[in-house]
Design an enzyme around this catalytic site. Sequence first.
Site, mmCIF file in Angstrom:
data_model
loop_
_atom_site.group_PDB
_atom_site.id
_atom_site.type_symbol
_atom_site.label_atom_id
_atom_site.label_comp_id
_atom_site.label_asym_id
_atom_site.label_seq_id
_atom_site.Cartn_x
_atom_site.Cartn_y
_atom_site.Cartn_z
ATOM 1 N N LYS A 1 10.267 -0.967 11.625
ATOM 2 C CA LYS A 1 11.691 -0.739 11.345
ATOM 3 C C LYS A 1 12.610 -1.475 12.325
ATOM 4 C CE LYS A 1 11.366 3.898 9.185
ATOM 5 N NZ LYS A 1 10.901 3.511 7.923
ATOM 6 N N LYS A 3 2.378 -2.160 1.630
ATOM 7 C CA LYS A 3 2.618 -0.881 0.932
ATOM 8 C C LYS A 3 3.856 -0.988 0.045
ATOM 9 C CE LYS A 3 5.702 1.831 3.740
ATOM 10 N NZ LYS A 3 6.150 3.017 4.351
ATOM 11 N N LYS A 59 10.593 1.245 -0.712
ATOM 12 C CA LYS A 59 11.886 1.204 -1.412
ATOM 13 C C LYS A 59 12.753 0.066 -0.892
ATOM 14 C CE LYS A 59 12.541 5.505 1.097
ATOM 15 N NZ LYS A 59 12.400 6.928 0.904
HETATM 16 P P1 TYM Z 1 9.496 8.825 4.229
HETATM 17 O O1 TYM Z 1 10.724 9.481 3.780
HETATM 18 O O2 TYM Z 1 9.559 7.408 4.672
HETATM 19 O O3 TYM Z 1 8.416 8.907 3.075
HETATM 20 C C1 TYM Z 1 8.191 10.134 2.391
HETATM 21 C C2 TYM Z 1 6.708 10.282 2.087
HETATM 22 O O4 TYM Z 1 6.283 9.231 1.209
HETATM 23 C C3 TYM Z 1 5.094 8.649 1.730
HETATM 24 N N1 TYM Z 1 5.034 7.241 1.288
HETATM 25 C C4 TYM Z 1 3.950 6.702 0.706
HETATM 26 N N2 TYM Z 1 2.747 7.219 0.398
HETATM 27 C C5 TYM Z 1 1.860 6.389 -0.204
HETATM 28 N N3 TYM Z 1 2.123 5.096 -0.526
HETATM 29 C C6 TYM Z 1 3.325 4.546 -0.232
HETATM 30 N N4 TYM Z 1 3.577 3.287 -0.575
HETATM 31 C C7 TYM Z 1 4.304 5.347 0.411
HETATM 32 N N5 TYM Z 1 5.581 5.135 0.833
HETATM 33 C C8 TYM Z 1 6.000 6.309 1.371
HETATM 34 C C9 TYM Z 1 5.244 8.782 3.230
HETATM 35 O O5 TYM Z 1 4.005 8.662 3.877
HETATM 36 C C10 TYM Z 1 5.832 10.164 3.341
HETATM 37 O O6 TYM Z 1 4.819 11.145 3.284
HETATM 38 N N6 TYM Z 1 9.095 10.811 8.768
HETATM 39 C C11 TYM Z 1 8.866 11.020 7.369
HETATM 40 C C12 TYM Z 1 9.615 12.228 6.821
HETATM 41 C C13 TYM Z 1 9.409 13.454 7.622
HETATM 42 C C14 TYM Z 1 8.301 14.342 7.571
HETATM 43 C C15 TYM Z 1 8.563 15.340 8.533
HETATM 44 C C16 TYM Z 1 7.139 14.347 6.814
HETATM 45 C C17 TYM Z 1 10.274 13.947 8.558
HETATM 46 N N7 TYM Z 1 9.764 15.076 9.096
HETATM 47 C C18 TYM Z 1 7.649 16.365 8.755
HETATM 48 C C19 TYM Z 1 6.237 15.390 7.050
HETATM 49 C C20 TYM Z 1 6.497 16.372 8.003
HETATM 50 C C21 TYM Z 1 9.322 9.783 6.623
HETATM 51 O O7 TYM Z 1 10.108 9.027 7.092
HETATM 52 O O8 TYM Z 1 8.778 9.697 5.353
#
Ligand code: TYM
Length: 337
Positions: free
Chosen positions: A116, A204, A207
């Site tokens: 990032k 991966k 978005k």
């Molecule tokens: P975030 O918002 O970037 O993504 C949300 C969830 O989607 C999953 N993900 C994917 N899984 C498989 N293939 C992909 N291409 C793919 N792109 C995204 C991410 O692994 C995630 O599970 N920090 C976290 C949000 C968060 C969180 C938490 C999660 C904040 N606090 C506590 C669990 C527990 C995040 O930025 O995910």
Amino acid sequence: MKTILTGLRSNSMFTIGNYLGALLPMVRLAEKHSKDSHFNLFVPDLHSIISEVDGGDLQANIMRNIKFYLAAGLPLNENVHVYRQSHVSAHSEICWILNCTATMGELNRMTQYKDKSDGKSSVNVGIFDYPVLMAGDILLYDAEYVPVGEDQFQHIELTRNIAMRFNNKYGEVFKLPATTADQVKFMGLTEGVRIRDLQNPEKKMSKSTAAENSKIMLDDDPAKAAKKIMSATTDSLGKIKFDMWGQPGISNLLQIEAMVTDTPLQDVISTWAGETRYGDLKKKVASSVQQMLEEFQGKLAEISDDEVYSILETGEKYANEVANKKLYEVQKAVGLR
Ligand code: TYM
């Protein structure tokens, strides 16, 4: 009772990577276990503001994405809790305390931070610190399982390390979440989920990728989404085999098919073993994805704002009770109370 918890940032629309990596596994686990476990599916809205908010309207994104949680089929009963992180102030408070246990060195090693911040001349502190806020999200609720995509595994391991270090210094305050290997087993998977970019399957699905054909968003027209699958990059080997390194495009399609149809990956792999016609596989996956999106979008249209507000009211009352209790324990342990 165990707690199973996850959150999806809501500054933008979800891809099917978000859906298949985190949302659907959470919903399927809740369908199975929500009689005897707590399920916390929250909106990490403080995490959302580390980067741009689509359309500049965070509230609209939050509302829409909570509706997505419900449209994905989240069972609503007294053990399922939906809340916004910023409405439970213990998250911000514990983050500061954990900042004093986490180290710059370990945060510097986070690949999400590196990705990032890569190439940027100025990076906000939130991007650097967001894994600590995430650790607090998990530790406040003694969560054992945290269904996330593979890109977040490093943050779960970091959470374990911070909790261990804190417990060693201040006493057994935190329950450690399960190791990522155990999390994968609990989800009934053989490995972490990483849905790939349809045009560049080495990467991966994200978005933030500009190319529309690379990603499927949950609000995509289902027929158009099917076309994106039909135009996915594969290879010239001419055999359908699951091999993420050698054949990432084909393997991605097999993985999507398994998850969308709720079939064990091994069964999907066996069904297609020995087949050579990539077009047939693409047609099958395209139709599965199209059907999934049609059903999802149909359910979405039925959910009202009032329903969301009422779910949040009970969810946030519960979350504040549990989180404030843990925060007080933490404050006492470090000598603040
Ligand atoms: P975030 O918002 O970037 O993504 C949300 C969830 O989607 C999953 N993900 C994917 N899984 C498989 N293939 C992909 N291409 C793919 N792109 C995204 C991410 O692994 C995630 O599970 N920090 C976290 C949000 C968060 C969180 C938490 C999660 C904040 N606090 C506590 C669990 C527990 C995040 O930025 O995910």
